[in-house]
Design an enzyme around this catalytic site. Sequence first.
Site: not given
Ligand code: BGP
Length: 492
Positions: A203, A388
């Site tokens: 990201e 993701e």
């Molecule tokens: C993205 C990241 C992850 C992950 C995901 C979900 O931004 O790359 O590391 O955590 O989001 O976000 P969150 O855990 O804040 O719900």
Amino acid sequence: MTQKLPQGFLWGGATADFQYEGGFNEGGRGPSTHDYETNGSSTNPRYHTLKTSEGKIIKARSSFIDADSVPMDAKPVLLSNQYYPSHKAVDFYHHYKDDIRLMAGMGFNVYRFSIAWSRIYPTGEEEVPNTNGLKFYDNVISELEKYHIQPLITICHDELPINLAVKYDGFNSRKVVDLYVKYAKTLFEHFGKRVKYWITFNEINAIRGFGPTGVHESTGLNRYQAAHNMFIASASAVKLGHKMMPGSQFGAMYALSTCYPRTCRPEDILANQEELKENWYFVDTMGRGYYPNFADEILQHHGIKGLREIKMESEDELILNQGQLDYIAFSYYRSTTFKAGDQWFNVGGKNNPYLEKTPWGWGIDPLGLRYTMNMVYDRIQKPLFIVESGMGAVDKPDENNYVEDDYRINYLKKHLLAMADAINIDKVPCLGFTMWAPIDLVSLSTGEMKKRYGVIYVDMDDFGHGTLERVPKKSYNWMKHIIETNGAALHE
Ligand code: BGP
């Protein structure tokens, strides 16, 4: 109606070391930026704990990751009355065999994980890598190979050895670029024969809102200087990786939850186009190998005169060009809206009356995924990789820790169908889909366990209490069926 996904489509899951691995002080691992971050919740933000030279405790939301300004003399400190989730996370470090067996049981043929830089170089500056750290990931890869799952490695997932943050101000310093390339070279030497797919940074465009990890005052020029340095670090790694590992494939990963104009008023359409350009600044530069025409305009939004204010070395242009990405990896969770006058990086988004929301207020928008895939491919003309996507929800296990998560099945089904349409109807090339996260782990934004994404339940609460038992949820078998039919079962 769309049918199966193309042959060889990569199905899997994604995790990040500091949210999943634990074992923070085992096997010679050094401390890293997230180790100083407390847990939190949606109403109670998490923060990093630091101490100034006068002994004053700073609770920074969140230095070393966010837009706060932290005095240069402040040093990270662990407080005994706080819980720091990365230390134990959900203990993949000791459960990797069981977890990989469960992933294999679903039919995964790829698993995306990040390597903890501080497990390989505990301070980031050692002459030689930590053999125990390399050994841990060797073991993980061997376990994956047992089940014919190929690794997809994220070299840097939003964190640094803490020493590089404290001593050099993270990627604000060119020195850290060299150390990153050295670290990447070690990974290529050691794992190169067994790993084809790599991601240089996670990201990376989130820098526009949160600032680059490890930088004390991560606003304005600092923020975009660090971004430039990370572009060079990524491109140098890609160039080196291609040379050392013929056939290797490199992506960087972008948060591409898309943004729509809030109304059809031309001013709002244009404002939204500008908002999107904030992301394209990152995608275009690394995907095409040069800064886009609107780079100065974006920098001016942030009080910087233009690229001429960014410190560059004479060879940087060439490095960017030679280190272009092979594919564009991205995360997709939701969409937002934007209109003239809104603040840049409107991360929470504004209400879109057409969308349902997750309990964390994220607008659920499967069609936005198809829209995003088309938009990105149109721009860059390189294959995509959705690395993701998933739904953070509050699960309610029964007395056997079994969760009936129809809401998650519904979310995944709609997103996978939208992805399949982009691939089969719009002919957007896409290498694969790795869900976030196959197993419950610590939330990045809130530090909670309560916000669960997994199709495998982990018995652990927000403070690390629990048996750590792993139990497949209802969505696990559903996902297994989708994968074994290579997507055809999405239409059942
Ligand atoms: C993205 C990241 C992850 C992950 C995901 C979900 O931004 O790359 O590391 O955590 O989001 O976000 P969150 O855990 O804040 O719900």
